[in-house]
Design a protein around this motif. Structure first.
Motif, PDB file in Angstrom:
ATOM      1  N   GLY A   1       0.827  -1.253   0.125  1.00 49.64           N
ATOM      2  CA  GLY A   1      -0.069   0.087   0.158  1.00 49.64           C
ATOM      3  C   GLY A   1       0.855   1.249  -0.054  1.00 49.64           C
ATOM      4  N   ALA A   2       2.230   0.921  -0.505  1.00 49.19           N
ATOM      5  CA  ALA A   2       3.125   2.473  -0.234  1.00 49.19           C
ATOM      6  C   ALA A   2       2.407   3.330  -1.342  1.00 49.19           C
ATOM      7  CB  ALA A   2       4.387   1.951  -0.933  1.00 49.19           C
ATOM      8  N   ALA A   3       2.553   4.553  -0.952  1.00 52.07           N
ATOM      9  CA  ALA A   3       2.264   6.063  -1.502  1.00 52.07           C
ATOM     10  C   ALA A   3       0.825   5.770  -1.871  1.00 52.07           C
ATOM     11  CB  ALA A   3       3.140   6.058  -2.829  1.00 52.07           C
ATOM     12  N   GLY A   4      -0.171   5.290  -1.066  1.00 47.69           N
ATOM     13  CA  GLY A   4      -1.505   5.194  -1.459  1.00 47.69           C
ATOM     14  C   GLY A   4      -1.940   4.239  -2.482  1.00 47.69           C
ATOM     15  N   ALA A   5      -1.053   3.290  -2.823  1.00 44.62           N
ATOM     16  CA  ALA A   5      -1.588   2.306  -3.944  1.00 44.62           C
ATOM     17  C   ALA A   5      -2.530   1.431  -3.021  1.00 44.62           C
ATOM     18  CB  ALA A   5      -0.244   1.606  -4.184  1.00 44.62           C
ATOM     19  N   PRO A   6      -3.536   0.962  -3.722  1.00 40.16           N
ATOM     20  CA  PRO A   6      -4.555  -0.118  -3.320  1.00 40.16           C
ATOM     21  C   PRO A   6      -4.001  -1.205  -3.047  1.00 40.16           C
ATOM     22  CG  PRO A   6      -5.052   0.497  -5.800  1.00 40.16           C
ATOM     23  CD  PRO A   6      -4.034   1.542  -5.298  1.00 40.16           C
ATOM     24  N   LYS A   7      -3.970  -1.981  -2.035  1.00 38.00           N
ATOM     25  CA  LYS A   7      -3.364  -3.236  -1.872  1.00 38.00           C
ATOM     26  C   LYS A   7      -4.072  -4.480  -2.486  1.00 38.00           C
ATOM     27  CE  LYS A   7      -1.922  -3.879   2.438  1.00 38.00           C
ATOM     28  NZ  LYS A   7      -1.931  -3.875   3.872  1.00 38.00           N
TER      29      LYS A   7
ATOM     30  N   ASP B   1      -7.415  -6.003  -1.531  1.00 37.06           N
ATOM     31  CA  ASP B   1      -8.346  -4.965  -0.849  1.00 37.06           C
ATOM     32  C   ASP B   1      -9.614  -4.603  -1.266  1.00 37.06           C
ATOM     33  OD1 ASP B   1      -9.180  -2.900   0.893  1.00 37.06           O
ATOM     34  OD2 ASP B   1      -7.284  -2.146   1.402  1.00 37.06           O
ATOM     35  N   THR B   2     -10.612  -5.396  -1.321  1.00 36.51           N
ATOM     36  CA  THR B   2     -11.844  -5.125  -1.808  1.00 36.51           C
ATOM     37  C   THR B   2     -12.244  -3.517  -1.617  1.00 36.51           C
ATOM     38  OG1 THR B   2     -12.300  -7.516  -1.503  1.00 36.51           O
ATOM     39  CG2 THR B   2     -14.044  -5.991  -2.170  1.00 36.51           C
ATOM     40  N   ALA B   3     -12.235  -3.161  -0.359  1.00 32.29           N
ATOM     41  CA  ALA B   3     -12.742  -1.724  -0.214  1.00 32.29           C
ATOM     42  C   ALA B   3     -11.899  -0.740  -1.159  1.00 32.29           C
ATOM     43  CB  ALA B   3     -12.637  -1.633   1.249  1.00 32.29           C
ATOM     44  N   ALA B   4     -10.554  -0.992  -1.002  1.00 32.87           N
ATOM     45  CA  ALA B   4      -9.862   0.055  -1.665  1.00 32.87           C
ATOM     46  C   ALA B   4      -9.809   0.093  -3.364  1.00 32.87           C
ATOM     47  CB  ALA B   4      -8.205  -0.303  -1.321  1.00 32.87           C
ATOM     48  N   TRP B   5     -10.387  -1.231  -3.729  1.00 30.91           N
ATOM     49  CA  TRP B   5     -10.547  -1.243  -5.039  1.00 30.91           C
ATOM     50  C   TRP B   5     -11.808  -0.915  -5.721  1.00 30.91           C
ATOM     51  CZ3 TRP B   5      -6.908  -1.521  -8.997  1.00 30.91           C
ATOM     52  CH2 TRP B   5      -5.550  -1.459  -8.708  1.00 30.91           C
ATOM     53  N   SER B   6     -13.054  -0.917  -4.908  1.00 27.79           N
ATOM     54  CA  SER B   6     -14.331  -0.809  -5.337  1.00 27.79           C
ATOM     55  C   SER B   6     -14.480   0.217  -6.057  1.00 27.79           C
ATOM     56  CB  SER B   6     -15.061  -0.978  -4.051  1.00 27.79           C
ATOM     57  OG  SER B   6     -14.877   0.360  -3.089  1.00 27.79           O
ATOM     58  N   ALA B   7     -14.095   1.455  -5.751  1.00 30.63           N
ATOM     59  CA  ALA B   7     -14.300   2.405  -6.562  1.00 30.63           C
ATOM     60  C   ALA B   7     -13.574   2.439  -8.103  1.00 30.63           C
ATOM     61  CB  ALA B   7     -14.151   3.862  -6.011  1.00 30.63           C
TER      62      ALA B   7
ATOM     63  N   TYR C   1      -4.995  -9.483 -13.018  1.00 33.25           N
ATOM     64  CA  TYR C   1      -4.748 -10.200 -12.004  1.00 33.25           C
ATOM     65  C   TYR C   1      -5.001  -9.520 -10.675  1.00 33.25           C
ATOM     66  CZ  TYR C   1      -1.537 -12.930  -8.718  1.00 33.25           C
ATOM     67  OH  TYR C   1      -1.178 -13.555  -7.668  1.00 33.25           O
ATOM     68  N   LEU C   2      -4.500  -8.206 -10.659  1.00 36.99           N
ATOM     69  CA  LEU C   2      -4.515  -7.233  -9.294  1.00 36.99           C
ATOM     70  C   LEU C   2      -5.856  -6.855  -9.097  1.00 36.99           C
ATOM     71  CD1 LEU C   2      -3.141  -5.575  -7.322  1.00 36.99           C
ATOM     72  CD2 LEU C   2      -2.516  -3.893  -8.790  1.00 36.99           C
ATOM     73  N   ALA C   3      -6.771  -6.467 -10.271  1.00 43.89           N
ATOM     74  CA  ALA C   3      -8.149  -6.036  -9.951  1.00 43.89           C
ATOM     75  C   ALA C   3      -9.008  -7.169  -9.442  1.00 43.89           C
ATOM     76  CB  ALA C   3      -8.670  -5.476 -11.221  1.00 43.89           C
ATOM     77  N   ASN C   4      -8.749  -8.385 -10.112  1.00 45.06           N
ATOM     78  CA  ASN C   4      -9.285  -9.367  -9.811  1.00 45.06           C
ATOM     79  C   ASN C   4      -9.282 -10.091  -8.528  1.00 45.06           C
ATOM     80  OD1 ASN C   4     -10.842  -9.374 -12.325  1.00 45.06           O
ATOM     81  ND2 ASN C   4     -10.038 -11.109 -13.412  1.00 45.06           N
ATOM     82  N   SER C   5      -7.997  -9.866  -7.971  1.00 42.03           N
ATOM     83  CA  SER C   5      -7.726 -10.160  -6.490  1.00 42.03           C
ATOM     84  C   SER C   5      -8.578  -9.382  -5.672  1.00 42.03           C
ATOM     85  CB  SER C   5      -6.102  -9.866  -6.268  1.00 42.03           C
ATOM     86  OG  SER C   5      -6.212  -8.614  -5.867  1.00 42.03           O
TER      87      SER C   5
END
Length: 90
Positions: free
Chosen positions: A15-21, A24-30, A72-76
């Protein structure tokens, strides 16, 4: 997964520099609402602290490979993005 580990995980794993982890469903939802094309554009052009192409050189990592890492990242995190079509062999 290999491109994610080589290029993206340095920020998206922690999550460095505010990157969505990763995952992390909540961070990626929007962000998932942008769809594949919107997410890929963010990667290719850069966004916030993320440099264009995630800092990868086009000679080392193709747009297609970055696109697969996006999926891969989004589907995680609950995305349902389809794998991008492989480029035609030249």
């Amino acid at each position: 997964e290999q491109v994610y580990k080589a290029v993206c995980s340095s920020c998206h794993a922690s999550g460095a520099a505010g990157a969505p982890k990763f995952g992390d469903t909540a961070a990626w939802s929007a962000r998932l609402g942008k769809g594949y094309d919107g997410l890929l554009t963010s990667v290719l052009k850069g966004k916030g602290a993320m440099p264009a192409r995630g800092g990868a050189s086009p000679t080392d990592v193709s747009d297609y490979e970055l696109g697969r890492a996006v999926v891969y990242l989004a589907n995680s995190a609950g995305g349902k993005l389809a794998e991008p079509k492989a480029p035609d062999a030249k």
